[in-house]
Enzyme design. Structure first.
Site, PDB file in Angstrom:
ATOM      1  N   HIS A 103     -51.403 -13.725  49.381  1.00  0.00           N
ATOM      2  CA  HIS A 103     -51.487 -12.299  49.067  1.00  0.00           C
ATOM      3  C   HIS A 103     -50.103 -11.674  48.934  1.00  0.00           C
ATOM      4  CE1 HIS A 103     -52.550  -8.045  50.548  1.00  0.00           C
ATOM      5  NE2 HIS A 103     -53.091  -8.164  49.343  1.00  0.00           N
TER       6      HIS A 103
ATOM      7  N   GLU B  18     -51.480 -14.327  44.688  1.00  0.00           N
ATOM      8  CA  GLU B  18     -52.018 -13.020  44.288  1.00  0.00           C
ATOM      9  C   GLU B  18     -50.824 -12.095  44.138  1.00  0.00           C
ATOM     10  OE1 GLU B  18     -53.562  -8.853  44.899  1.00  0.00           O
ATOM     11  OE2 GLU B  18     -51.989  -9.901  45.964  1.00  0.00           O
TER      12      GLU B  18
ATOM     13  N   ASP C 291     -49.433  -8.031  42.185  1.00  0.00           N
ATOM     14  CA  ASP C 291     -49.830  -6.746  41.598  1.00  0.00           C
ATOM     15  C   ASP C 291     -48.902  -6.409  40.439  1.00  0.00           C
ATOM     16  OD1 ASP C 291     -51.672  -5.887  43.962  1.00  0.00           O
ATOM     17  OD2 ASP C 291     -49.775  -6.457  44.895  1.00  0.00           O
TER      18      ASP C 291
ATOM     19  N   HIS D 275     -46.540  -3.658  44.398  1.00  0.00           N
ATOM     20  CA  HIS D 275     -47.843  -3.169  44.849  1.00  0.00           C
ATOM     21  C   HIS D 275     -48.021  -1.666  44.733  1.00  0.00           C
ATOM     22  CE1 HIS D 275     -50.788  -1.713  47.806  1.00  0.00           C
ATOM     23  NE2 HIS D 275     -51.468  -2.792  47.476  1.00  0.00           N
TER      24      HIS D 275
ATOM     25  N   GLU E 197     -53.517  -8.776  39.946  1.00  0.00           N
ATOM     26  CA  GLU E 197     -54.212  -7.503  40.140  1.00  0.00           C
ATOM     27  C   GLU E 197     -53.603  -6.434  39.239  1.00  0.00           C
ATOM     28  OE1 GLU E 197     -54.621  -5.723  44.088  1.00  0.00           O
ATOM     29  OE2 GLU E 197     -55.371  -3.913  43.106  1.00  0.00           O
TER      30      GLU E 197
HETATM   31  O1  G3P Z   1     -56.576  -8.971  46.074  1.00  0.00           O
HETATM   32  C1  G3P Z   1     -56.893  -8.299  47.235  1.00  0.00           C
HETATM   33  C2  G3P Z   1     -55.934  -7.210  47.600  1.00  0.00           C
HETATM   34  O2  G3P Z   1     -54.685  -7.447  47.011  1.00  0.00           O
HETATM   35  C3  G3P Z   1     -56.375  -5.855  47.237  1.00  0.00           C
HETATM   36  O3  G3P Z   1     -55.714  -4.841  47.905  1.00  0.00           O
HETATM   37  O4  G3P Z   1     -54.040  -3.144  48.295  1.00  0.00           O
HETATM   38  O5  G3P Z   1     -53.508  -5.475  48.871  1.00  0.00           O
HETATM   39  O6  G3P Z   1     -53.608  -4.765  46.517  1.00  0.00           O
HETATM   40  P1  G3P Z   1     -54.156  -4.559  47.883  1.00  0.00           P
HETATM   41 CA    CA Z   2     -53.267  -6.761  45.342  1.00  0.00          CA
END
Ligand code: G3P
Ligand code: CA
Length: 246
Positions: free
Chosen positions: A6, A33, A35, A48, A108
């Site tokens: 993450h 993962e 953003d 993020h 994401e």
């Molecule tokens: O992919 C799950 C997670 O990343 C979603 O929430 O706020 O960490 O981007 P956040």
């Molecule tokens: Ca995310």
């Protein structure tokens, strides 16, 4: 069960930096993962928050910086114990690395709070430039963004992100809109929702799994993946479980 790091190995390294991705890969983790958002001059960047304040030594909206300005910020400045400077990566820079390392990515689309014009299209162009279509998937809290991505790149799977409350008929919902995966917060996943996803052939990647009890439960539910800040711990534990059960 796949382990997705993450924001990279964000439990130990500054989130969404090349250092965090590299360190996650060094643990044997093959899925990241991250953003994506866009700068003022249209560069897709890996960060993020919509603002730079929490994770860098800068201040203000990502969308108000050109990339030349943004790359001068230190994305590790506020992370305890890290002395080196890390910049905010461009998505292109990340893809070059992922392509060389054979890494898969859950991207994401951060269009939930602010909608970046054509973020889906720009991101897909970069994925295609590196031939990473088979090693990527999209996720987003903004399901309209996912529908847009699906329209532009039907070959790339999508996961519908939902917060801690979850949706009861998630399997039906995702299959109805062509989303291959459901991405619930751990607290929003129940036996009933898992059963509904299985009934409709929808995979589940659950977040953010940072406790051993959550990891055990995700495995008991036979989730497809866990999204975690501690990929090393998850991988060691899953390898151990596999050895015990063999
Ligand atoms: O992919 C799950 C997670 O990343 C979603 O929430 O706020 O960490 O981007 P956040
Ligand atoms: Ca995310």
């Amino acid at each position: 069960m796949v382990v997705m790091a993450h924001r990279g190995y964000s439990g130990r390294y500054p989130e969404n930096t090349m250092l965090a991705f590299q360190k996650a890969a060094e643990t044997g983790c093959r899925w990241m993962e991250l953003d994506v958002q866009k700068t003022k001059d249209g560069v897709v960047v890996v960060i993020h928050d919509e603002k730079t304040d929490r994770t860098t030594d800068g201040s203000g909206n990502v969308r108000d910086f050109t990339y030349e300005e943004l790359k001068k910020l230190n994305a590790s400045a506020l992370f305890p114990g890290i002395a080196c400077a890390e910049h905010i990566p461009t998505f292109e820079e990340y893809c070059r690395w992922a392509s060389a390392e054979g890494i898969c990515t859950n991207i994401e689309l951060k269009t939930g709070n602010y909608y970046y014009e054509e973020l889906e299209k720009s991101t897909i162009e970069i994925i295609r430039a590196f031939g990473l279509e088979k090693q990527t998937m999209f996720s987003s809290f903004n399901h309209v963004s996912l529908l847009k991505a699906k329209e532009l790149a039907p070959e790339i799977p999508c996961g519908a992100l939902i917060g801690s409350k979850g949706i009861g008929n998630a399997g039906y919902y995702c299959s109805r809109y062509g989303f291959e995966y459901y991405h619930p917060g751990f607290g929003g996943l129940t036996d009933e929702i898992v059963a509904n996803c299985k009934e409709y052939g929808v995979g589940i990647n659950v977040w953010t799994v940072n406790q051993m009890s959550e990891l055990e439960q995700a495995l008991a539910w036979d989730c497809d993946g866990v999204i975690t800040n501690y990929p090393e711990v998850c991988k060691v534990w899953l390898d151990y479980k596999g050895r015990v059960e063999d």
